[in-house]
Design an enzyme around this catalytic site. Structure first.
Site, mmCIF file in Angstrom:
data_model
loop_
_atom_site.group_PDB
_atom_site.id
_atom_site.type_symbol
_atom_site.label_atom_id
_atom_site.label_comp_id
_atom_site.label_asym_id
_atom_site.label_seq_id
_atom_site.Cartn_x
_atom_site.Cartn_y
_atom_site.Cartn_z
ATOM 1 N N ASP A 29 -8.909 3.419 20.145
ATOM 2 C CA ASP A 29 -8.357 4.548 20.882
ATOM 3 C C ASP A 29 -9.448 5.490 21.359
ATOM 4 O O ASP A 29 -9.550 5.813 22.554
ATOM 5 C CB ASP A 29 -7.360 5.293 19.987
ATOM 6 C CG ASP A 29 -6.316 6.066 20.779
ATOM 7 O OD1 ASP A 29 -6.304 5.958 22.015
ATOM 8 O OD2 ASP A 29 -5.505 6.763 20.153
ATOM 9 N N ARG A 36 0.833 -1.211 0.000
ATOM 10 C CA ARG A 36 0.000 0.000 0.000
ATOM 11 C C ARG A 36 0.863 1.256 0.000
ATOM 12 O O ARG A 36 0.575 2.232 -0.704
ATOM 13 C CB ARG A 36 -0.922 -0.019 1.223
ATOM 14 C CG ARG A 36 -2.010 1.041 1.200
ATOM 15 C CD ARG A 36 -2.881 0.908 2.432
ATOM 16 N NE ARG A 36 -2.225 1.431 3.605
ATOM 17 C CZ ARG A 36 -2.512 1.056 4.860
ATOM 18 N NH1 ARG A 36 -3.423 0.141 5.083
ATOM 19 N NH2 ARG A 36 -1.893 1.589 5.878
ATOM 20 N N LYS A 37 1.937 1.258 0.783
ATOM 21 C CA LYS A 37 2.828 2.411 0.807
ATOM 22 C C LYS A 37 3.511 2.603 -0.555
ATOM 23 O O LYS A 37 3.707 3.739 -1.018
ATOM 24 C CB LYS A 37 3.881 2.250 1.904
ATOM 25 C CG LYS A 37 3.362 2.484 3.307
ATOM 26 C CD LYS A 37 4.508 2.474 4.299
ATOM 27 C CE LYS A 37 4.060 2.927 5.671
ATOM 28 N NZ LYS A 37 5.188 3.050 6.615
ATOM 29 N N TRP A 80 -11.414 3.914 4.874
ATOM 30 C CA TRP A 80 -10.834 4.732 3.810
ATOM 31 C C TRP A 80 -9.740 4.017 3.026
ATOM 32 O O TRP A 80 -9.360 4.493 1.966
ATOM 33 C CB TRP A 80 -10.280 6.035 4.374
ATOM 34 C CG TRP A 80 -9.514 5.904 5.642
ATOM 35 C CD1 TRP A 80 -8.217 5.561 5.796
ATOM 36 C CD2 TRP A 80 -10.036 6.105 6.955
ATOM 37 N NE1 TRP A 80 -7.882 5.539 7.122
ATOM 38 C CE2 TRP A 80 -8.974 5.875 7.873
ATOM 39 C CE3 TRP A 80 -11.294 6.479 7.459
ATOM 40 C CZ2 TRP A 80 -9.139 5.997 9.245
ATOM 41 C CZ3 TRP A 80 -11.454 6.598 8.828
ATOM 42 C CH2 TRP A 80 -10.384 6.352 9.698
ATOM 43 N N ARG A 112 0.262 7.001 9.304
ATOM 44 C CA ARG A 112 1.624 6.748 9.739
ATOM 45 C C ARG A 112 2.545 6.567 8.536
ATOM 46 O O ARG A 112 2.141 5.904 7.576
ATOM 47 C CB ARG A 112 1.654 5.504 10.652
ATOM 48 C CG ARG A 112 0.968 5.759 11.977
ATOM 49 C CD ARG A 112 0.909 4.549 12.868
ATOM 50 N NE ARG A 112 -0.152 3.629 12.501
ATOM 51 C CZ ARG A 112 -0.566 2.632 13.266
ATOM 52 N NH1 ARG A 112 -0.034 2.431 14.460
ATOM 53 N NH2 ARG A 112 -1.518 1.826 12.873
#
Length: 538
Positions: free
Chosen positions: A305, A131-132, A167, A493
């Site tokens: 979170d 993906r990156k 997303w 990130r």
């Protein structure tokens, strides 16, 4: 994140002068944090502009040949970011890619895509690495550098078995359309991908509050149907969040998250209890149908979170009055816990993360000994050789450490060694000036020092290390009561972003922990007045 109530007497180790200074600083900062809360109970916490989204917005406006005045402001932001000291400093993996994008946007940067891609993908594997890699190539395509991006990259698709946030499939659709249209005609774009992107871009108010996703989707559609009202509307939606300095943020805000933590930080400040009640009612209204919370209004993607900090805050206000809300949230967390005992951020089956596991541990009631014990065991296994945890959504090592230390105190299930290890790491990594940086040896900053002070409050005796740290921390407070800090939040990130109000909230949370642990509940009438008078902002 909530203060663990003491079973025995408080230990007044600070000395009278430092204790009074702490009380004054806490009162002034509490007033500032409370001032961010609106009539609905929502703490407003806007996010600052960032190079990546600003560059993408500028490129879209240039391609569509619209908004020259907005373009000037965007260029001004990017030029200042390149020429001046950077307000946000990334690790190398993000730094090189951001530098490449900045150069592409301003039209005078050297191409170094291979090095940027290698750094960006480093230390990842599998789906995340792929993906990156796709993101790197998509950015190159957006700025007309696809020919320089070298060869092809493997096909990348997700299915119902791939645990991802909402997303991620949208970004993948955009990446594919950009790749297809960069190498051929617009007609080569997959119709299903185009349909997905149209729905996302047409959503009023930025779909899922993800400006980066919105921009990448708009760029992909621009190649298929540029010049249409849909693209123009997409531009208008982004420009609605352009900051005064010309920058564009990655998300407009994280108000749900900040409301919950601000409520915890204000605990024990008597004049703000009615405000905390209003904040709790606001958060109850933001709970999603699955029992969780997202980071802001209008976000359907819930996560561990936000759900954990909302649960902690609601429990601190009126636990019996929020039973049904809490029950739904607990079921949400237990459904997400992985078989290894850890918790992922978004969806069960994704990689468990130490910071998310510690967050859930703090939210789980003591009756859930089995899940809590499994979480503690996961945290014990996850410590790195240096005693810290792998960074998560915060670049600061102390973020996961303070949450783990609090969780171990809240659930004493064989985590004593882990608790002592967290405290020991903070004791060993203090800077000579008394503060802490995000990583050992880095300059002290307010957020990392706040996290570290909270960690020290969980140990048996902080002694001179806490006093030196508190001394440094109090010296950083601005005359208006606020704090400034190098940002630690990351998203996606490893890109950092800055939410200044979150700095104040974390700072107040640290002062609240220190005040509860190390100062007497009542000292002198003057000190009590300073702690409890909301008008004391001098």
């Amino acid at each position: 994140m909530r203060v663990v109530q003491e079973a025995g007497p408080v230990r007044p180790q600070l000395g009278r002068d430092l204790a009074e200074e702490l009380a004054s600083a806490r009162a002034r900062l509490a007033a500032r944090v409370a001032a961010t809360v609106d009539g609905s109970g929502r703490a407003r916490a806007p996010v600052c502009g960032r190079i990546l989204e600003t560059a993408l917005t500028l490129r879209l406006l240039q391609l569509e040949r619209v908004e020259p005045a907005a373009q000037d402001r965007l260029v001004g932001y990017l030029c200042r970011a390149r020429a001046g000291p950077r307000s946000v400093s990334h690790d190398d993996e993000a730094e090189r890619l951001e530098a490449a994008v900045l150069g592409w946007a301003l039209g005078d940067g050297a191409d170094d895509l291979d090095a940027a891609e290698d750094a960006f993908v480093a230390e990842t594997a599998g789906f995340v690495a792929a993906r990156k890699r796709w993101m790197t190539h998509a950015l190159a395509g957006i700025f007309g550098r696809m020919a320089d991006s070298g060869g092809t990259i493997p096909p990348l698709r997700t299915d119902s078995a791939t645990p991802t946030a909402h997303w991620v499939p949208v970004l993948l659709s955009a990446f594919r359309v950009i790749s297809q249209t960069s190498r051929g005609a617009a007609a080569s774009a997959d119709p299903d991908d185009v349909a997905t992107l149209r729905l996302v871009v047409a959503t009023p108010g930025i779909w899922e509050r993800q400006i980066l996703t919105h921009l990448v989707a708009a760029h992909a559609l621009c190649r298929v149907e540029g010049g249409t009202p849909l693209i123009r509307d997409a531009i208008d939606q982004v420009l609605a969040f352009q900051r005064k300095d010309g920058g564009i943020p990655n998300i407009p805000d994280q108000d749900v998250f900040c409301t919950a933590i601000a409520g915890l930080a204000l605990e024990g400040t008597t004049p703000w209890e009615p405000l905390r009640t209003r904040m709790a009612e606001y958060l109850i209204g933001e709970q999603q149908s699955d029992g969780g919370w997202g980071f802001s209004e209008g976000v359907r993607q819930t996560d561990v979170d936000d759900t954990s900090v909302c649960m902690e805050f609601l429990h601190s206000t009126a636990p019996r009055g929020h039973t049904a809300v809490a029950d739904r949230a607990i079921r949400y967390l237990l459904r997400i816990q992985n078989g290894d005992g850890g918790f992922p951020t978004w969806i069960r089956g994704a990689d468990s993360e130490p910071a998310m596991t510690a967050a859930a541990l703090n939210a789980l009631p003591p009756v859930h000994r089995g899940p809590a014990g499994a979480a503690v065991a996961f945290l014990r296994r996850s410590r790195l050789p240096n005693g810290a945890f792998a960074p998560g959504w915060s670049r600061s090592n102390a973020n996961a450490l303070f949450r783990a230390a609090l969780g171990c105190r809240r659930h004493p299930l064989g985590g004593d060694e882990l608790l002592h290890g967290c405290v020991d790491y903070i004791m060993r990594t203090a800077n000579p000036d008394g503060g802490w940086g995000q990583q050992p040896g880095e300059p002290s900053d307010a957020i990392s020092t706040a996290f570290s002070l909270i960690t020290l409050c969980q140990g048996p005796s902080a002694g001179p290390v806490l006093r030196r740290g508190l001394r440094w921390f109090l010296d950083q407070q601005e005359s208006d009561g606020s704090y400034r800090s190098r940002p630690d939040s990351r998203g996606p990130r490893p890109f950092l972003y800055d939410a200044p109000d979150l700095t104040n909230i974390y700072a107040l949370l640290a002062l609240t922990h220190v005040a509860h642990r190390y100062t007497p509940r009542a000292t002198t009438p003057a000190l009590a007045a300073r702690i409890h008078d909301p008008s004391d902002s001098a």
